[in-house]
Design an enzyme around this catalytic site. Sequence first.
Site, PDB file in Angstrom:
ATOM      1  N   HIS A   1       3.703   4.670  13.341  1.00  0.00           N
ATOM      2  CA  HIS A   1       3.261   4.652  11.516  1.00  0.00           C
ATOM      3  C   HIS A   1       4.586   5.799  11.937  1.00  0.00           C
ATOM      4  CE1 HIS A   1       2.100   4.235   6.740  1.00  0.00           C
ATOM      5  NE2 HIS A   1       3.053   5.797   7.296  1.00  0.00           N
TER       6      HIS A   1
ATOM      7  N   ASN B   1       9.000   4.410   4.230  1.00  0.00           N
ATOM      8  CA  ASN B   1       8.678   4.040   5.182  1.00  0.00           C
ATOM      9  C   ASN B   1       9.793   3.183   6.242  1.00  0.00           C
ATOM     10  OD1 ASN B   1       5.455   3.385   6.064  1.00  0.00           O
ATOM     11  ND2 ASN B   1       6.253   3.127   3.291  1.00  0.00           N
TER      12      ASN B   1
ATOM     13  N   ARG C   1       0.843  -1.318   0.742  1.00  0.00           N
ATOM     14  CA  ARG C   1      -0.066   0.398  -0.130  1.00  0.00           C
ATOM     15  C   ARG C   1       1.011   1.094  -0.414  1.00  0.00           C
ATOM     16  NH1 ARG C   1      -0.952   4.773   2.198  1.00  0.00           N
ATOM     17  NH2 ARG C   1      -0.667   4.536   4.532  1.00  0.00           N
ATOM     18  N   ASP C   2       1.705   1.492   1.225  1.00  0.00           N
ATOM     19  CA  ASP C   2       1.929   2.533   1.504  1.00  0.00           C
ATOM     20  C   ASP C   2       3.916   2.830   0.139  1.00  0.00           C
ATOM     21  OD1 ASP C   2       2.684   5.470   2.547  1.00  0.00           O
ATOM     22  OD2 ASP C   2       3.451   4.885   4.355  1.00  0.00           O
TER      23      ASP C   2
ATOM     24  N   CYS D   1       8.679   9.390  -0.058  1.00  0.00           N
ATOM     25  CA  CYS D   1       8.416  11.423   0.345  1.00  0.00           C
ATOM     26  C   CYS D   1       8.476  12.316  -1.097  1.00  0.00           C
ATOM     27  CB  CYS D   1       9.090  11.849   1.491  1.00  0.00           C
ATOM     28  SG  CYS D   1       8.291  13.365   1.588  1.00  0.00           S
TER      29      CYS D   1
END
Lengths: 312, 312
Positions: free
Chosen positions: B211, B253, B19-20, B244
Amino acid sequence: MTGTATNASPLLIQEVATRDGFQIEPVFVATRDKIALIDALSAAGFSRIEVSSFVSPKAVPALRDAAEVFAGLHRRPGTVYVALVPNPKGAERALAARVDEVNLVASVSETHNRANMGMSPAASIEGFSRIMETVRGSGVSTNATVATAFGCPFEGEQAADKVMRQVERYLALGIEGVTLADTTGMANPRQVEHLVARALTIVPAEHLTLHFHNTRGLGLANVLAAYGAGARRFDAALGGLGGCPFAPGATGNICTEDLVSMAYEMGIETGLDLDALIGLSRDLPRLIGHDVPGQVAKAGRPSDLHPVPAAA
Amino acid sequence: MTGTATNASPLLIQEVATRDGFQIEPVFVATRDKIALIDALSAAGFSRIEVSSFVSPKAVPALRDAAEVFAGLHRRPGTVYVALVPNPKGAERALAARVDEVNLVASVSETHNRANMGMSPAASIEGFSRIMETVRGSGVSTNATVATAFGCPFEGEQAADKVMRQVERYLALGIEGVTLADTTGMANPRQVEHLVARALTIVPAEHLTLHFHNTRGLGLANVLAAYGAGARRFDAALGGLGGCPFAPGATGNICTEDLVSMAYEMGIETGLDLDALIGLSRDLPRLIGHDVPGQVAKAGRPSDLHPVPAAA
């Protein structure tokens, strides 16, 4: 909550990029560029800089200009200029170059010391006593490093008792400072906390340095664990320079500006000019020809705000 | 001292790479490759996987196959398969795809939520109450994320009181789990320790997730600070995927296998097969076409010993 002054103890950083960083670069950084960088680092506030190494020019050609670098430095009052020396001959060259401090090194691991130094750790430490005779009365201070203190890439974990016996031998020789080095980035925060606590029972915090590599991403977590256990002095390299021959693609030393940014955000004083360090780190690729691992120089400081996107 | 079982509390990791991580990749990872990876992750022991996001396919084309991915999974008993949902329509699609849990998200920063969601945080949270009506009685569990809880790239630091009020609103809506997200990697360990301690006064540890992003190199240091303050659940992405947009070249992450390696070396149980994770991480470049930031997959585990060089 961030960046504010607190009563947290200051954290002292010794910059090692021009020694532990440059020594493994395939490119020879020009002597004048080394001097300019070291002068800029002292201007940014470092009280300790490990400048170079008086090793055999054949073994480490990248640092063959150690004497010229020391001769060219603008010595800032309050900065201690350190050189690594591997043997008595290196110590003589270092003294002739008017270093402020010599840093001796022996691995706690027998196989690592033989691979790195060509002799047993005991023989290395015998060499230390001859170096101490050379240094005595010169006004030059001494530090000695326990390499592979948190693990050896050939032997694995090293017993804490063995590490502590080596520290005791250093102190018995009259060596003032002791560095515990995680030479290939094997340390973990729990191990760091335990070993630092033990070391501080015989080495005062102002004479104990921790040297971590970020090989497995734990560099700053290990600093935090060591600081929590009472350690106050840390080696770090601008840009996170300093790879490991056994971990291609892995990062090197803990990154100076990332550590300074963490300390700043936590309200821990370092006495260093973070913006100046970020500028110097961004200039490193010009000197060595490749990108460096440091993160803050890429991402900016947390306080560097971005414009709101137009769509908002 | 390393890797041995202790009485340290276990650390629970929710894997978020698909996902991320995948959401910002310019390449579309084939649905069958996503499914194979998620099945391999559940086989490696994850009890929670954030599989995908039921967002507009136009907004995030990389995750346009969320429903097909859920349809193709081999559901391992004991693994909770989570989907991010941004609005009531997304929640309906998620329920139709038989997700186990929905994760809602709103930023504490007004400008970040407008940039990200096109509405105020208050409007996002109003949408949550409609989502809760949709979900009620379905057996699907709920989590909600406070994005930019440790700082906003447009506004800077966010007051802890404001973060806590948002957490209270989530709980008042009957949402079970709460995630505090350092969306762009601005957190520092001192701030983490304080905010986690406050959050744990109203959210039980088994329902609080942290997170972190490793944008400025502090990801694992922040985990350590949060764990020390009592947090037990963490998001992480295989290989450290998930960049990012405001920090080109910075990492994403926190890296799952680096975190699992740290926990293992510290004697903290994760229930995960580290060697399997390293293998999966090393396969990521095949899926996304570029190197990933994770360190342990490059350097190997600390216990992976090297042959002594022949010269020794």
